[in-house]
Motif scaffolding. Structure first.
Motif, PDB file in Angstrom:
ATOM      1  N   ASN A 276       6.015  25.206 -39.650  1.00  0.00           N
ATOM      2  CA  ASN A 276       5.970  24.239 -38.555  1.00  0.00           C
ATOM      3  C   ASN A 276       5.173  22.999 -38.955  1.00  0.00           C
ATOM      4  O   ASN A 276       5.577  21.863 -38.677  1.00  0.00           O
ATOM      5  CB  ASN A 276       5.351  24.868 -37.306  1.00  0.00           C
ATOM      6  N   ASN A 277       4.018  23.220 -39.602  1.00  0.00           N
ATOM      7  CA  ASN A 277       3.192  22.085 -40.039  1.00  0.00           C
ATOM      8  C   ASN A 277       3.918  21.243 -41.074  1.00  0.00           C
ATOM      9  O   ASN A 277       3.886  20.008 -41.021  1.00  0.00           O
ATOM     10  CB  ASN A 277       1.868  22.585 -40.607  1.00  0.00           C
ATOM     11  N   LEU A 278       4.567  21.910 -42.045  1.00  0.00           N
ATOM     12  CA  LEU A 278       5.235  21.170 -43.120  1.00  0.00           C
ATOM     13  C   LEU A 278       6.442  20.396 -42.590  1.00  0.00           C
ATOM     14  O   LEU A 278       6.664  19.230 -42.970  1.00  0.00           O
ATOM     15  CB  LEU A 278       5.672  22.138 -44.224  1.00  0.00           C
ATOM     16  N   VAL A 305       9.109  28.915 -52.250  1.00  0.00           N
ATOM     17  CA  VAL A 305       9.713  28.253 -51.099  1.00  0.00           C
ATOM     18  C   VAL A 305       9.376  26.769 -51.159  1.00  0.00           C
ATOM     19  O   VAL A 305       8.222  26.399 -51.345  1.00  0.00           O
ATOM     20  CB  VAL A 305       9.214  28.855 -49.774  1.00  0.00           C
ATOM     21  N   LYS A 306      10.398  25.920 -50.976  1.00  0.00           N
ATOM     22  CA  LYS A 306      10.200  24.472 -50.995  1.00  0.00           C
ATOM     23  C   LYS A 306      10.632  23.872 -49.659  1.00  0.00           C
ATOM     24  O   LYS A 306      11.701  24.184 -49.148  1.00  0.00           O
ATOM     25  CB  LYS A 306      11.006  23.824 -52.117  1.00  0.00           C
ATOM     26  N   VAL A 307       9.756  23.011 -49.125  1.00  0.00           N
ATOM     27  CA  VAL A 307      10.095  22.201 -47.958  1.00  0.00           C
ATOM     28  C   VAL A 307      10.099  20.758 -48.440  1.00  0.00           C
ATOM     29  O   VAL A 307       9.050  20.196 -48.761  1.00  0.00           O
ATOM     30  CB  VAL A 307       9.088  22.394 -46.813  1.00  0.00           C
ATOM     31  N   ASP A 361       4.558  17.865 -54.585  1.00  0.00           N
ATOM     32  CA  ASP A 361       5.183  17.152 -55.703  1.00  0.00           C
ATOM     33  C   ASP A 361       6.037  16.039 -55.104  1.00  0.00           C
ATOM     34  O   ASP A 361       6.799  16.273 -54.161  1.00  0.00           O
ATOM     35  CB  ASP A 361       6.043  18.125 -56.519  1.00  0.00           C
ATOM     36  N   SER A 362       5.890  14.818 -55.598  1.00  0.00           N
ATOM     37  CA  SER A 362       6.604  13.697 -54.998  1.00  0.00           C
ATOM     38  C   SER A 362       7.144  12.760 -56.056  1.00  0.00           C
ATOM     39  O   SER A 362       6.450  12.426 -57.026  1.00  0.00           O
ATOM     40  CB  SER A 362       5.671  12.928 -54.053  1.00  0.00           C
ATOM     41  N   SER A 363       8.393  12.367 -55.877  1.00  0.00           N
ATOM     42  CA  SER A 363       9.060  11.396 -56.747  1.00  0.00           C
ATOM     43  C   SER A 363       9.842  10.443 -55.844  1.00  0.00           C
ATOM     44  O   SER A 363       9.966  10.678 -54.635  1.00  0.00           O
ATOM     45  CB  SER A 363       9.999  12.114 -57.717  1.00  0.00           C
ATOM     46  N   THR A 367      10.307  14.415 -52.034  1.00  0.00           N
ATOM     47  CA  THR A 367       8.925  14.857 -51.818  1.00  0.00           C
ATOM     48  C   THR A 367       8.966  16.307 -51.380  1.00  0.00           C
ATOM     49  O   THR A 367       9.630  16.637 -50.390  1.00  0.00           O
ATOM     50  CB  THR A 367       8.217  13.996 -50.762  1.00  0.00           C
ATOM     51  N   SER A 368       8.282  17.173 -52.124  1.00  0.00           N
ATOM     52  CA  SER A 368       8.362  18.617 -51.867  1.00  0.00           C
ATOM     53  C   SER A 368       6.979  19.221 -51.701  1.00  0.00           C
ATOM     54  O   SER A 368       6.028  18.846 -52.393  1.00  0.00           O
ATOM     55  CB  SER A 368       9.087  19.322 -53.022  1.00  0.00           C
ATOM     56  N   PHE A 369       6.888  20.191 -50.782  1.00  0.00           N
ATOM     57  CA  PHE A 369       5.731  21.064 -50.679  1.00  0.00           C
ATOM     58  C   PHE A 369       6.198  22.433 -51.159  1.00  0.00           C
ATOM     59  O   PHE A 369       7.114  23.022 -50.569  1.00  0.00           O
ATOM     60  CB  PHE A 369       5.200  21.110 -49.253  1.00  0.00           C
ATOM     61  N   VAL A 370       5.580  22.913 -52.238  1.00  0.00           N
ATOM     62  CA  VAL A 370       6.047  24.116 -52.932  1.00  0.00           C
ATOM     63  C   VAL A 370       5.055  25.249 -52.705  1.00  0.00           C
ATOM     64  O   VAL A 370       3.866  25.120 -53.004  1.00  0.00           O
ATOM     65  CB  VAL A 370       6.215  23.853 -54.438  1.00  0.00           C
TER      66      VAL A 370
END
Length: 390
Positions: A276-278, A305-307, A361-363, A367-370
């Protein structure tokens, strides 16, 4: 390790004095024993016959010169015994001097010189004591540093909470004060003041709830209600629950997973808070994004898991600070959207409780939260250095 204890002139004199006194006392003792033994032999005829028999056995040549008289045997025995006694006394005194040096070093450390360590090279037993002392000082210093860090962290937390609560509280008091003093010109203006105070009160409520949740999940003793569930199905449910809000922002959810179903063990309620936060962060701050990607992959004994979203890139110098409490990449934007700055810190704590780790990780493209989570609770994953894209 280290060097031998350096003796002062006084300590060297102490050793010489110890040796001289020991030799003098031993000579006096030897002489007294020799005299007593001589008198004893002279007074005992049977003992004289025994000594004479030994003399006859231990003789060489026709002149019957005695090679081993009882006096010579006595002198050799006493000489060897005296050497051992002198050596033992000197070694004992030297170790006492070493101990004094160690105690002096301990007093120096106790006076506040906690960066100092005992570097003497001494006998095995004392060396073990020194190693234990150094290890104890290291542990004490580390504990003091950790205590100062925790104290500083508490002060920072109080400062940030006070600041974040004071801002909406000031607005609430201000608008309610206007209403109390009847400083409004119309009913519409009264409703506007009341509505603004209400929104600010809700903002305070969100902050207090996030703060309570953060302090709760930061405790390593927080219990986890572990259940068996399908991670891919959970991501699909999350996408469905945020679909309407995503449509308002012009965002489409894309869910993928391998294998499907992906069965694992975790506290789904707490993991739901993480997602929920991500997802809320992606909706609020993913400027220009068209998609939010939810992906889960089983790799060995863990689940990754990636968001992700295809919105604006997060600056590289901000990536390492995203999970700090109250950190906001854009302060003004966060205040507009009502963010508390605790969402990612809460997410990190929950993932850590599960034995996993999380990073960003961001490009320019994504942009991913892993998250790396163990398949079964009880395992602890070691964080690997994430590959950052330029």
């Amino acid at each position: 390790m280290g060097e031998k204890v350096r003796l002062t002139g006084k300590e060297k004199s102490e050793l010489w004095f110890e040796g001289v006194v020991t030799v003098v006392l031993l000579l006096m003792l030897n002489y007294a024993v020799f005299v007593l033994l001589k008198e004893l032999i002279a007074s005992s005829q049977q003992l004289q016959d025994s000594i004479w028999s030994v003399k006859n056995v231990l003789t060489f040549g026709q002149d019957r010169q005695h090679l081993w008289s009882w006096r010579n045997v006595f002198m050799i025995f006493m000489f060897l015994l005296d050497v051992l006694v002198v050596y033992w006394r000197l070694i004992r005194r030297y170790r006492q001097i070493q101990m004094r040096h160690v105690i002096r070093e301990l007093h120096y450390i106790a006076d506040g010189h906690l960066d100092h360590r005992i570097q003497f090279k001494v006998n095995t037993d004392l060396q073990k004591v020194i190693n234990s002392i150094n290890a104890l000082v290291d542990s004490t210093v580390n504990s003091m540093k950790e205590e100062r860090r925790i104290e500083s962290s508490k002060d920072e937390l109080i400062t940030n909470v006070s600041h974040d609560i004071r801002t909406p509280l000031t607005s609430i008091i201000g608008y309610l004060g206007l209403i109390e003093d009847q400083q409004y010109r119309s009913e519409d203006e009264l409703i506007k003041y009341t509505h603004t105070a209400y929104l600010k009160a809700k903002q305070m409520k969100v902050l207090v709830e996030d703060l309570f949740e953060y302090t709760k999940v930061r405790q390593t003793t927080t219990p986890l209600n572990a259940v068996e569930f399908d991670m891919v199905a959970m991501l699909e449910q999350l996408a469905a629950s945020f679909e309407l809000e995503g449509h308002k922002h012009g965002l489409r959810f894309v869910v993928s997973g391998k294998p499907d179903p992906l069965m694992m063990q975790a506290d789904t309620q707490k993991l739901g808070r993480v997602f929920n936060n991500l997802i809320a962060n992606a909706l609020k701050y993913g400027q220009g994004a068209k998609h939010i990607f939810l992906d889960a992959q089983k790799i060995g004994s863990e689940v990754v898991v990636k968001v992700s979203n295809d919105g604006a890139q997060i600056p590289n110098d901000s990536l390492s600070q995203l999970f700090d409490r109250f950190y906001r990449v854009e302060e003004s934007r966060s205040q507009e959207t009502g963010g508390t700055g605790l969402g990612l810190a809460i997410a990190q704590s929950i993932v850590t409780l599960h034995g996993g780790y999380i990073y960003a990780d961001s490009s320019p493209e994504l942009t991913s939260f892993v998250m790396h989570l163990p398949l079964r609770l009880g395992q602890t994953l070691k964080p690997a250095a994430p590959k950052k894209e330029a």
